[in-house]
Design a protein around this motif. Structure first.
Motif, PDB file in Angstrom:
ATOM      1  N   VAL A 100       0.761  -1.287  -0.039  1.00 36.61           N
ATOM      2  CA  VAL A 100      -0.042  -0.069  -0.032  1.00 36.61           C
ATOM      3  C   VAL A 100       0.870   1.364   0.015  1.00 36.61           C
ATOM      4  CG1 VAL A 100      -0.165   0.059   2.570  1.00 36.61           C
ATOM      5  CG2 VAL A 100      -2.107   0.865   0.812  1.00 36.61           C
ATOM      6  N   ASP A 101       2.002   1.373   0.527  1.00 37.08           N
ATOM      7  CA  ASP A 101       2.883   2.307   0.602  1.00 37.08           C
ATOM      8  C   ASP A 101       3.826   2.772  -0.689  1.00 37.08           C
ATOM      9  OD1 ASP A 101       5.012   0.424   0.850  1.00 37.08           O
ATOM     10  OD2 ASP A 101       5.566   1.157   2.714  1.00 37.08           O
ATOM     11  N   GLN A 102       3.413   2.024  -1.630  1.00 37.42           N
ATOM     12  CA  GLN A 102       4.068   2.577  -2.868  1.00 37.42           C
ATOM     13  C   GLN A 102       3.226   3.041  -3.989  1.00 37.42           C
ATOM     14  OE1 GLN A 102       6.024  -1.418  -3.914  1.00 37.42           O
ATOM     15  NE2 GLN A 102       7.907  -0.322  -2.874  1.00 37.42           N
ATOM     16  N   PRO A 103       2.704   3.955  -3.994  1.00 41.30           N
ATOM     17  CA  PRO A 103       1.537   4.889  -4.664  1.00 41.30           C
ATOM     18  C   PRO A 103       1.900   5.359  -6.005  1.00 41.30           C
ATOM     19  CG  PRO A 103       2.268   6.308  -3.018  1.00 41.30           C
ATOM     20  CD  PRO A 103       3.256   5.093  -2.660  1.00 41.30           C
ATOM     21  N   LEU A 104       3.191   5.375  -6.321  1.00 42.30           N
ATOM     22  CA  LEU A 104       3.823   5.343  -7.792  1.00 42.30           C
ATOM     23  C   LEU A 104       3.877   4.484  -8.802  1.00 42.30           C
ATOM     24  CD1 LEU A 104       5.713   8.678  -7.158  1.00 42.30           C
ATOM     25  CD2 LEU A 104       3.506   8.706  -7.392  1.00 42.30           C
ATOM     26  N   LEU A 105       3.457   3.035  -8.174  1.00 42.99           N
ATOM     27  CA  LEU A 105       3.561   1.888  -9.312  1.00 42.99           C
ATOM     28  C   LEU A 105       2.587   2.179 -10.386  1.00 42.99           C
ATOM     29  CD1 LEU A 105       3.828  -1.078  -6.591  1.00 42.99           C
ATOM     30  CD2 LEU A 105       5.728   0.089  -7.903  1.00 42.99           C
ATOM     31  N   HIS A 106       2.715   1.676 -11.382  1.00 40.42           N
ATOM     32  CA  HIS A 106       1.783   1.696 -12.583  1.00 40.42           C
ATOM     33  C   HIS A 106       1.208   0.479 -13.038  1.00 40.42           C
ATOM     34  CE1 HIS A 106       0.766   3.341 -16.548  1.00 40.42           C
ATOM     35  NE2 HIS A 106       0.850   4.377 -16.019  1.00 40.42           N
ATOM     36  N   PRO A 107      -0.227   0.600 -13.464  1.00 43.37           N
ATOM     37  CA  PRO A 107      -0.835  -0.485 -13.902  1.00 43.37           C
ATOM     38  C   PRO A 107      -0.073  -1.333 -15.228  1.00 43.37           C
ATOM     39  CG  PRO A 107      -2.314   1.436 -13.837  1.00 43.37           C
ATOM     40  CD  PRO A 107      -0.896   1.927 -13.801  1.00 43.37           C
ATOM     41  N   VAL A 108       0.895  -0.522 -15.959  1.00 45.49           N
ATOM     42  CA  VAL A 108       1.459  -1.457 -17.008  1.00 45.49           C
ATOM     43  C   VAL A 108       2.534  -2.351 -16.481  1.00 45.49           C
ATOM     44  CG1 VAL A 108       3.197  -0.991 -18.844  1.00 45.49           C
ATOM     45  CG2 VAL A 108       1.098   0.541 -18.611  1.00 45.49           C
ATOM     46  N   ALA A 109       2.948  -1.995 -15.194  1.00 44.35           N
ATOM     47  CA  ALA A 109       3.972  -2.989 -14.169  1.00 44.35           C
ATOM     48  C   ALA A 109       3.315  -4.197 -14.166  1.00 44.35           C
ATOM     49  CB  ALA A 109       4.604  -2.209 -13.305  1.00 44.35           C
ATOM     50  N   VAL A 110       2.021  -4.187 -13.617  1.00 46.24           N
ATOM     51  CA  VAL A 110       1.145  -5.239 -13.117  1.00 46.24           C
ATOM     52  C   VAL A 110       0.835  -5.756 -14.555  1.00 46.24           C
ATOM     53  CG1 VAL A 110      -0.986  -6.037 -12.361  1.00 46.24           C
ATOM     54  CG2 VAL A 110      -0.062  -3.744 -11.193  1.00 46.24           C
ATOM     55  N   ARG A 111       0.598  -5.252 -15.564  1.00 51.41           N
ATOM     56  CA  ARG A 111       0.314  -6.202 -16.685  1.00 51.41           C
ATOM     57  C   ARG A 111       1.414  -7.065 -17.247  1.00 51.41           C
ATOM     58  NH1 ARG A 111      -3.421  -1.821 -17.724  1.00 51.41           N
ATOM     59  NH2 ARG A 111      -1.977  -0.597 -18.956  1.00 51.41           N
ATOM     60  N   ARG A 112       2.573  -6.187 -16.856  1.00 48.71           N
ATOM     61  CA  ARG A 112       3.904  -6.836 -17.588  1.00 48.71           C
ATOM     62  C   ARG A 112       4.192  -8.230 -16.775  1.00 48.71           C
ATOM     63  NH1 ARG A 112       7.887  -1.605 -18.689  1.00 48.71           N
ATOM     64  NH2 ARG A 112       6.711  -0.920 -20.468  1.00 48.71           N
ATOM     65  N   VAL A 113       4.169  -8.216 -15.260  1.00 43.37           N
ATOM     66  CA  VAL A 113       4.410  -9.430 -14.689  1.00 43.37           C
ATOM     67  C   VAL A 113       3.303 -10.358 -14.853  1.00 43.37           C
ATOM     68  CG1 VAL A 113       5.785  -8.134 -12.764  1.00 43.37           C
ATOM     69  CG2 VAL A 113       3.217  -8.617 -12.335  1.00 43.37           C
ATOM     70  N   ARG A 114       1.921  -9.786 -15.013  1.00 45.47           N
ATOM     71  CA  ARG A 114       0.879 -10.856 -15.460  1.00 45.47           C
ATOM     72  C   ARG A 114       1.363 -11.518 -16.857  1.00 45.47           C
ATOM     73  NH1 ARG A 114      -3.745  -8.604 -16.846  1.00 45.47           N
ATOM     74  NH2 ARG A 114      -4.715 -10.482 -16.885  1.00 45.47           N
ATOM     75  N   ALA A 115       1.745 -10.898 -17.498  1.00 46.47           N
ATOM     76  CA  ALA A 115       2.391 -11.455 -18.969  1.00 46.47           C
ATOM     77  C   ALA A 115       3.506 -12.519 -18.939  1.00 46.47           C
ATOM     78  CB  ALA A 115       2.817 -10.293 -19.906  1.00 46.47           C
ATOM     79  N   ALA A 116       4.206 -12.330 -17.874  1.00 46.66           N
ATOM     80  CA  ALA A 116       5.327 -13.150 -17.775  1.00 46.66           C
ATOM     81  C   ALA A 116       4.704 -14.407 -17.076  1.00 46.66           C
ATOM     82  CB  ALA A 116       6.411 -12.484 -16.697  1.00 46.66           C
ATOM     83  N   TYR A 117       3.995 -14.335 -16.346  1.00 47.48           N
ATOM     84  CA  TYR A 117       3.221 -15.777 -15.869  1.00 47.48           C
ATOM     85  C   TYR A 117       2.648 -16.397 -16.971  1.00 47.48           C
ATOM     86  CZ  TYR A 117       0.234 -18.784 -13.402  1.00 47.48           C
ATOM     87  OH  TYR A 117      -0.561 -20.185 -13.094  1.00 47.48           O
ATOM     88  N   THR A 118       1.814 -15.627 -18.015  1.00 43.24           N
ATOM     89  CA  THR A 118       1.362 -16.333 -18.968  1.00 43.24           C
ATOM     90  C   THR A 118       2.226 -16.832 -19.894  1.00 43.24           C
ATOM     91  OG1 THR A 118      -0.858 -14.640 -18.902  1.00 43.24           O
ATOM     92  CG2 THR A 118      -0.335 -15.955 -20.990  1.00 43.24           C
ATOM     93  N   GLY A 119       3.438 -16.335 -19.945  1.00 41.33           N
ATOM     94  CA  GLY A 119       4.403 -16.769 -20.634  1.00 41.33           C
ATOM     95  C   GLY A 119       5.416 -18.059 -19.950  1.00 41.33           C
ATOM     96  N   GLY A 120       4.722 -18.382 -18.818  1.00 43.19           N
ATOM     97  CA  GLY A 120       5.617 -19.527 -18.050  1.00 43.19           C
ATOM     98  C   GLY A 120       6.205 -19.247 -16.842  1.00 43.19           C
ATOM     99  N   ALA A 121       6.420 -17.966 -16.506  1.00 41.92           N
ATOM    100  CA  ALA A 121       6.967 -17.749 -15.290  1.00 41.92           C
ATOM    101  C   ALA A 121       6.170 -18.093 -13.875  1.00 41.92           C
ATOM    102  CB  ALA A 121       7.472 -16.158 -15.041  1.00 41.92           C
ATOM    103  N   LEU A 122       6.782 -18.591 -12.865  1.00 37.04           N
ATOM    104  CA  LEU A 122       6.240 -19.002 -11.784  1.00 37.04           C
ATOM    105  C   LEU A 122       6.400 -17.814 -10.886  1.00 37.04           C
ATOM    106  CD1 LEU A 122       7.584 -22.686 -10.970  1.00 37.04           C
ATOM    107  CD2 LEU A 122       5.260 -22.050 -11.678  1.00 37.04           C
ATOM    108  N   VAL A 123       7.362 -17.150 -10.881  1.00 32.41           N
ATOM    109  CA  VAL A 123       7.572 -15.838 -10.022  1.00 32.41           C
ATOM    110  C   VAL A 123       7.975 -14.718 -10.914  1.00 32.41           C
ATOM    111  CG1 VAL A 123       8.884 -14.916  -8.023  1.00 32.41           C
ATOM    112  CG2 VAL A 123       8.043 -17.115  -8.119  1.00 32.41           C
TER     113      VAL A 123
END
Length: 194
Positions: A100-123
């Motif tokens: 909660v204390d990192q208010p400048l994170l961006h939704p694009v970063a969320v989408r990128r880590v989600r895409a890495a999972y879709t590509g096979g990443a466990l973490v």
């Protein structure tokens, strides 16, 4: 078919250095807890669970999120992470975790880590200037490993360090910032730097 990936916002701490729970702190008139929910939803996460502890009774309604009360929040970040993951429905294969204390994170970063999972990443871990930060995506297969790592004020960091074979770094230097709010003086700095 789109993989449904949950969002998990950790917002249970008392914010001792800040002087009050950071979930309740406002940036541009919006509580950080609502900003975190919006980040995860805009990043495509469904469902979004929010782990609340200190100040839970003062948290405003969280449209689009499921509040998860964690009465043992004083045990630290690790217990909040484990509690949040345990609250997710059985069909959720992975969760994107943010603080909660990192208010400048961006939704694009969320989408990128989600895409890495879709590509096979466990973490998948967002990186900034080569250093790991948030958001962090944890596939359900690694959640049991956290029992030995997410203890006290430790989340998944030690697991990520000890098991680099599981981790995919996702560069996010060009979107948002991982800077956090620890004291009241940090908020104006974030606004001017962000």
């Amino acid at each position: 078919m789109t993989t449904v990936i949950a969002g998990l916002l950790l917002a249970a701490g008392a914010g001792r250095r800040y002087g009050r729970p950071k979930a309740l702190v406002e940036l541009a008139g919006e509580p950080l807890v609502r900003r975190g929910v919006r980040l995860l939803r805009d990043g495509g996460c469904i469902p979004v669970h929010v782990v609340l502890g200190a100040g839970a009774d003062e948290v405003p309604e969280l449209p689009g999120a499921v509040p998860i009360r964690h009465d043992s929040w004083t045990e630290g970040l690790g217990s909040s992470l484990r509690r949040g993951l345990a609250s997710l429905p059985a069909e959720v294969p992975a969760a994107v975790v943010v603080l909660v204390d990192q208010p400048l994170l961006h939704p694009v970063a969320v989408r990128r880590v989600r895409a890495a999972y879709t590509g096979g990443a466990l973490v998948a871990v967002a990186t900034y200037a080569g250093r790991p930060g948030h958001p962090v995506l944890l596939g359900r297969a690694v959640w049991p490993l956290l029992d030995g790592y997410a203890i006290g004020d430790r989340g998944a960091r030690d697991l990520l360090r000890d098991r680099p074979d599981l981790v995919v770094g996702v560069p996010c230097d060009d979107v948002g910032s991982p800077l956090d709010v620890d004291t009241p003086a940090d908020l104006p700095r974030l606004v001017s730097d962000g």
